[in-house]
Design an enzyme around this catalytic site. Structure first.
Site, PDB file in Angstrom:
ATOM      1  N   LYS A 283       0.770  -1.223  -0.114  1.00 13.64           N
ATOM      2  CA  LYS A 283       0.025   0.093   0.106  1.00 13.64           C
ATOM      3  C   LYS A 283       0.773   1.240  -0.018  1.00 13.64           C
ATOM      4  CE  LYS A 283      -3.978   2.024   2.462  1.00 13.64           C
ATOM      5  NZ  LYS A 283      -4.821   1.700   3.562  1.00 13.64           N
TER       6      LYS A 283
ATOM      7  N   SER B 205     -10.033   1.739   2.418  1.00 13.50           N
ATOM      8  CA  SER B 205      -9.075   2.670   1.507  1.00 13.50           C
ATOM      9  C   SER B 205      -8.058   1.836   0.762  1.00 13.50           C
ATOM     10  CB  SER B 205      -8.163   3.795   2.369  1.00 13.50           C
ATOM     11  OG  SER B 205      -7.517   3.124   3.319  1.00 13.50           O
TER      12      SER B 205
ATOM     13  N   SER C 174     -10.328  -0.514   6.435  1.00 13.46           N
ATOM     14  CA  SER C 174      -9.595  -0.354   5.339  1.00 13.46           C
ATOM     15  C   SER C 174      -8.889  -1.562   4.561  1.00 13.46           C
ATOM     16  CB  SER C 174      -8.483   0.793   5.364  1.00 13.46           C
ATOM     17  OG  SER C 174      -9.595   1.874   5.082  1.00 13.46           O
TER      18      SER C 174
HETATM   19  N1  GLN Z   1     -13.480   4.291   5.633  1.00 10.81           N
HETATM   20  C1  GLN Z   1     -12.991   4.517   7.058  1.00 10.81           C
HETATM   21  C2  GLN Z   1     -12.420   6.188   6.831  1.00 10.81           C
HETATM   22  O1  GLN Z   1     -12.676   6.641   5.824  1.00 10.81           O
HETATM   23  C3  GLN Z   1     -11.628   3.839   7.341  1.00 10.81           C
HETATM   24  C4  GLN Z   1     -10.704   3.912   6.533  1.00 10.81           C
HETATM   25  C5  GLN Z   1      -9.365   3.362   6.925  1.00 10.81           C
HETATM   26  O2  GLN Z   1      -9.522   2.192   7.749  1.00 10.81           O
HETATM   27  N2  GLN Z   1      -8.165   3.561   6.788  1.00 10.81           N
HETATM   28  O3  GLN Z   1     -12.000   6.816   7.844  1.00 10.81           O
END
Ligand code: GLN
Length: 486
Positions: free
Chosen positions: A75, A150, A174
């Site tokens: 990532k 994400s 995410s």
């Molecule tokens: N969707 C969540 C957010 O936007 C979690 C994102 C994540 O786990 N990095 O904060």
């Protein structure tokens, strides 16, 4: 030699019986990445260095690690020495770190080959990969549909069979939500199990790195290397790391699985519910017992998270000011103007929204009402989990309330629509607990994920429970046709 969709265990066998060399395997992986370029999984490729490492590995093949010679994707939130690391943000679009994050370093030290950096929501804020400065990632199962976020690029690269596994990070879901939407397996470890050193911070008290792969077995292989104490991360846990792969395949006869009463599954799509009921039956056949449990404060998870995460993000992201890292605005009048213009130009809308909310929640007049209150509620949620884990071994929920959706169809008018994607995943981050998503079927040709949440440091039990499901089903073997992408 076809390597697409192969697991790490299968690739290991091919390497060990010399039906393919590490050089060839790496070349194939790069070729697949090019062939499916339209998916937009990658922000930066590591072709020259990766191929060189592969060639050297072939001539010095002494390492006995499962990961030796295995191509992986990282990532783009993990710092990688001399390899651009952008967090999918304009503000870091030219940032080349001088060091490698511990989690990635450990995977590379085990002999794996980083083939590239994967696309993601900007600074990991999002559930659809639509906030990336580098454009949307397509879901390999359906063009024009989100892969989840994400860690969308990592999930799509694994689902498309370009790499057998990839790293992700999970602050509120995410790893698990994109794994669910792409039909693969994703594990968020216990907070502190994997070092956060070299991960670009979003919300430090929630962020955790983990693997995305085709199977629970392959997640175990990655976790074996990624885990462990790191003195460079003050929240790293100094506890034993079991051999997660060796502990897999234990019977689960008598395993107590909790179903959370407060999650009203009858609100969900009937097909998503039907998949859940089917999977309960699979576990019952394996000897597990289901118990309804109550976590009275869990319904406060989403607002609690969306107070804490923006607060921490507003503090963490203050370091991106146009002076030390990344994008710097031109034609500025003074230092303040430089900060304002660089940040205004460098951050996307969702990141700005979170910084504004977080700054407000941390401001002197509101700190107690928002940040402190949210931390208190977080403690209540954690206490609820401690309580239920006295009577059950794992908890089971859907990973996501729905399957993948079309680009632009959620959250454009009201961001809360997207925030609710994390309804089932956020609470384990607040409580610091490990959780895994495994594929358990499809609805309208799109994958559906099943989430298992474990007790503190019980990744071995989670991986075992997930593995037994995969041994008794073939959902994890489904492959997207990808005909619209090549
Ligand atoms: N969707 C969540 C957010 O936007 C979690 C994102 C994540 O786990 N990095 O904060």
């Amino acid at each position: 030699m076809n390597i697409q969709f192969k697991s790490i265990i299968e690739l290991r066998e091919m390497l060990d019986n010399k039906s393919i060399s590490i050089t060839e395997l790496t070349q194939e992986s790069f070729l697949l990445a090019k062939k499916y370029d339209e998916l937009n999984c990658f922000v930066t490729m590591n072709e020259e260095v990766g191929q060189k490492k592969a060639d050297a590995a072939d001539s010095n093949n002494k390492n006995s690690s499962m990961l030796f010679g295995i191509p992986l994707a990282q990532k783009d939130l993990f710092c990688t020495e001399n390899l651009r690391t952008t967090c999918s943000s304009k503000i870091l679009s030219n940032f080349i770190p001088p060091y490698t994050a511990t989690a990635v370093k450990k995977l590379e030290d085990a002999g794996s080959i980083t083939i590239g950096k994967t696309n993601m929501d900007e600074f990991a804020m999002g559930s659809s990969n639509e906030t990336s400065f580098f454009g949307n990632v397509h879901n390999p199962w359906k063009k024009g549909y989100v892969p989840g976020g994400s860690s969308g690029g990592s999930a799509a690269a694994v689902a498309a069979g370009i790499v057998p596994a990839a790293t992700g990070t999970d602050t509120g879901g995410s790893i698990r939500q994109p794994a669910a939407h792409c039909g693969i397996t994703g594990l968020k470890p216990t907070y502190g199990r994997v070092s956060r050193w070299g991960m670009i911070a979003f919300a430090s008290s929630l962020d955790q790195a983990g693997p995305l792969a085709r199977t629970a077995e392959d997640c175990a292989i990655l976790l074996n290397s990624m885990s462990g104490y790191d003195s460079k991360d003050t929240t790293s846990l100094n506890s034993d790391v079991p051999d997660f792969l060796a502990n897999i395949n234990q019977p689960i006869d008598g395993l107590k699985i909790g179903i959370i009463k407060e999650f009203n599954l009858s609100d969900l799509d009937s097909e998503v519910q039907a998949r859940f009921e089917e999977s309960k039956k699979t576990y019952e056949k394996l000897g597990a017992k289901f118990i309804e449990v109550s976590l009275p404060n869990i319904s406060a998870s989403v607002p609690t998270y969306y107070s804490i995460a923006p607060a921490e993000c507003s503090s963490n992201l203050s370091r991106f000011d146009g002076v030390r890292f990344g994008h710097r605005a031109k034609n500025t009048t003074d230092l303040n103007d430089l900060y304002i213009k660089s940040r205004s130009e460098g951050f996307g809308d969702e990141v700005k929204r979170r910084i504004l909310i977080g700054t407000y929640a941390l401001s002197a007049g509101y700190y107690d009402a928002y940040y402190k209150k949210a931390q208190q509620v977080r403690r209540l949620i954690k206490n609820d989990f401690d309580q239920v884990f006295q009577s059950v071994d794992v908890l089971m929920t859907p990973t996501s309330p729905n399957t993948a959706f079309e680009f632009g169809s959620k959250g454009t008018q009201n961001p809360v629509e997207l925030y609710l994607e994390d309804l089932f995943t956020i609470s384990s981050n607040l409580a610091g607990l490990p959780a895994i998503s495994i594929p358990h079927g499809q609805v309208n040709s799109l994958p559906v994920g099943l989430q298992l949440i474990g007790n503190f440091l019980k990744e071995d039990q989670l991986l075992n429970t997930a593995h037994l499901f995969q041994k008794n089903s073939d959902f994890h073997l489904a492959q997207p046709s990808l005909e619209d992408f090549s």
